[in-house]
Design a protein around this motif. Sequence first.
Motif, PDB file in Angstrom:
ATOM      1  N   PHE A 121       0.742  -0.897  -0.762  1.00  0.00           N
ATOM      2  CA  PHE A 121       0.059   0.199   0.097  1.00  0.00           C
ATOM      3  C   PHE A 121       1.068   1.513   0.242  1.00  0.00           C
ATOM      4  CE2 PHE A 121      -2.730  -3.453   2.001  1.00  0.00           C
ATOM      5  CZ  PHE A 121      -4.306  -2.439   1.055  1.00  0.00           C
ATOM      6  N   TRP A 122       0.376   2.587  -0.460  1.00  0.00           N
ATOM      7  CA  TRP A 122       1.221   3.552  -0.480  1.00  0.00           C
ATOM      8  C   TRP A 122       0.015   4.947  -0.693  1.00  0.00           C
ATOM      9  CZ3 TRP A 122       0.773  -0.203  -4.406  1.00  0.00           C
ATOM     10  CH2 TRP A 122       2.484  -1.186  -3.922  1.00  0.00           C
TER      11      TRP A 122
ATOM     12  N   LEU B   6       5.251  -4.118 -13.911  1.00  0.00           N
ATOM     13  CA  LEU B   6       3.813  -2.644 -13.647  1.00  0.00           C
ATOM     14  C   LEU B   6       4.838  -2.203 -11.798  1.00  0.00           C
ATOM     15  CD1 LEU B   6       2.855  -6.219 -12.591  1.00  0.00           C
ATOM     16  CD2 LEU B   6       0.661  -4.464 -12.335  1.00  0.00           C
ATOM     17  N   TYR B   7       4.341  -0.980 -12.410  1.00  0.00           N
ATOM     18  CA  TYR B   7       4.912  -0.039 -11.480  1.00  0.00           C
ATOM     19  C   TYR B   7       3.601   1.240 -10.660  1.00  0.00           C
ATOM     20  CZ  TYR B   7       7.684  -0.179 -15.514  1.00  0.00           C
ATOM     21  OH  TYR B   7       8.371  -0.903 -16.470  1.00  0.00           O
ATOM     22  N   ALA B  58       8.781  -6.955  -6.976  1.00  0.00           N
ATOM     23  CA  ALA B  58       8.103  -8.085  -6.925  1.00  0.00           C
ATOM     24  C   ALA B  58       8.077  -8.948  -7.747  1.00  0.00           C
ATOM     25  CB  ALA B  58       6.883  -7.743  -5.804  1.00  0.00           C
ATOM     26  N   ASP B  60       6.385 -11.429  -9.888  1.00  0.00           N
ATOM     27  CA  ASP B  60       5.234 -12.891  -9.352  1.00  0.00           C
ATOM     28  C   ASP B  60       4.766 -12.430  -8.149  1.00  0.00           C
ATOM     29  OD1 ASP B  60       5.595 -13.813 -12.297  1.00  0.00           O
ATOM     30  OD2 ASP B  60       6.735 -15.407 -11.199  1.00  0.00           O
ATOM     31  N   GLN B  61       4.040 -11.010  -7.725  1.00  0.00           N
ATOM     32  CA  GLN B  61       3.254 -10.594  -6.433  1.00  0.00           C
ATOM     33  C   GLN B  61       4.991 -11.647  -5.158  1.00  0.00           C
ATOM     34  OE1 GLN B  61      -0.293 -11.787  -7.177  1.00  0.00           O
ATOM     35  NE2 GLN B  61      -0.891 -10.134  -8.662  1.00  0.00           N
ATOM     36  N   THR B  62       5.722 -11.471  -5.104  1.00  0.00           N
ATOM     37  CA  THR B  62       6.028 -12.273  -3.491  1.00  0.00           C
ATOM     38  C   THR B  62       7.659 -10.684  -3.768  1.00  0.00           C
ATOM     39  OG1 THR B  62       5.481 -14.296  -4.155  1.00  0.00           O
ATOM     40  CG2 THR B  62       7.326 -13.862  -2.612  1.00  0.00           C
ATOM     41  N   HIS B  63       7.792  -9.984  -2.456  1.00  0.00           N
ATOM     42  CA  HIS B  63       8.972  -9.041  -2.401  1.00  0.00           C
ATOM     43  C   HIS B  63      10.166  -9.885  -2.808  1.00  0.00           C
ATOM     44  CE1 HIS B  63       7.134  -5.727  -0.823  1.00  0.00           C
ATOM     45  NE2 HIS B  63       6.346  -7.390   0.128  1.00  0.00           N
ATOM     46  N   GLU B  75       5.112 -11.495 -13.939  1.00  0.00           N
ATOM     47  CA  GLU B  75       5.232 -10.307 -13.544  1.00  0.00           C
ATOM     48  C   GLU B  75       5.956  -9.489 -12.350  1.00  0.00           C
ATOM     49  OE1 GLU B  75       0.759  -9.694 -12.424  1.00  0.00           O
ATOM     50  OE2 GLU B  75       1.317  -9.114 -10.543  1.00  0.00           O
ATOM     51  N   ALA B  77       6.911  -6.323 -10.694  1.00  0.00           N
ATOM     52  CA  ALA B  77       6.277  -4.678  -9.965  1.00  0.00           C
ATOM     53  C   ALA B  77       7.464  -4.145  -9.255  1.00  0.00           C
ATOM     54  CB  ALA B  77       5.234  -4.683  -9.560  1.00  0.00           C
ATOM     55  N   PHE B  79       8.204  -0.477  -7.086  1.00  0.00           N
ATOM     56  CA  PHE B  79       7.724   0.176  -6.168  1.00  0.00           C
ATOM     57  C   PHE B  79       8.475   1.031  -5.247  1.00  0.00           C
ATOM     58  CE2 PHE B  79       6.318  -3.792  -5.336  1.00  0.00           C
ATOM     59  CZ  PHE B  79       6.490  -4.219  -4.286  1.00  0.00           C
ATOM     60  N   PRO B  81       9.048   2.056  -1.193  1.00  0.00           N
ATOM     61  CA  PRO B  81       9.006   1.270   0.371  1.00  0.00           C
ATOM     62  C   PRO B  81       7.183   1.393   0.712  1.00  0.00           C
ATOM     63  CG  PRO B  81      10.565   2.202   0.408  1.00  0.00           C
ATOM     64  CD  PRO B  81      10.179   2.683  -1.220  1.00  0.00           C
ATOM     65  N   VAL B  82       6.732   0.075   1.318  1.00  0.00           N
ATOM     66  CA  VAL B  82       5.390   0.461   1.381  1.00  0.00           C
ATOM     67  C   VAL B  82       4.722   1.479   2.069  1.00  0.00           C
ATOM     68  CG1 VAL B  82       4.612  -2.097  -0.037  1.00  0.00           C
ATOM     69  CG2 VAL B  82       5.450  -1.462   2.880  1.00  0.00           C
TER      70      VAL B  82
END
Lengths: 155, 85
Positions: A121-122, B6-7, B58, B60-63, B75, B77, B79, B81-82
Amino acid sequence: MIRVQQRDFDIGAEIEGLRAGRTDIGAIVTFTGTVRDSAMGARVSQMTLEHYPGMTEKELERIEGQACERWPLQASLVIHRYGPMQPGENIVLVITASAHRQAAFEAAEFLMDYLKTSAPFWKKEDGAETGGWVDARESDDTALARWGPEKKAAE
Amino acid sequence: MSVKLLYFAWVREKTGIGQEQIDLPADVTTVAELIGWLKERGPEYESAFEKAHVIRAAVDQTHVAHDAPIASAREIAFFPPVTGG
């Protein structure tokens, strides 16, 4: 259980839903995160939460699974909202239920510490003086460290 | 090999797109190499990945860390830091 949604949630209704028909629960802890109207002295008029659909659910389920492994929880629920929100609105809800209070308290803190550092989440704050993406806090990593080395998702 | 990129958050704002499908060159085998390759694609990518060390990834949706292999990824991604919760 985990839920990612744009709409608000009713804390009382969620607690009732979790405990309905159950007599084995002795302790229920809830944490609610809400939108503040200021950030580092500047006014915040609105906050928008972006997330990574798919990975968000996966991460929340992984974190909840770890909490259930570490503490004898009888029920747990994590709800996280996304989209635009006004100051005072709910962002996140964590409910943990156990036979005794210690497990419920600790598991709720653990869930929030992990959520804050790994759920994708951001936050973006809008306001007269602010208006930008919120920076991650070092204190969140410190809070996480007390739970010991993280188990990788692949393990 | 075709992979979806994905960004999110300011990485998305700087690249100007939320996602794209790319053909991964054979010599790009890790997250770090992919970042290096993306930076060559134009000023918007150069700007988005300027502070590469702060960007999280990430697969395939894993960090994953920047030295993670991406050979079988479907996939990937990128981004900041959350900041949820």
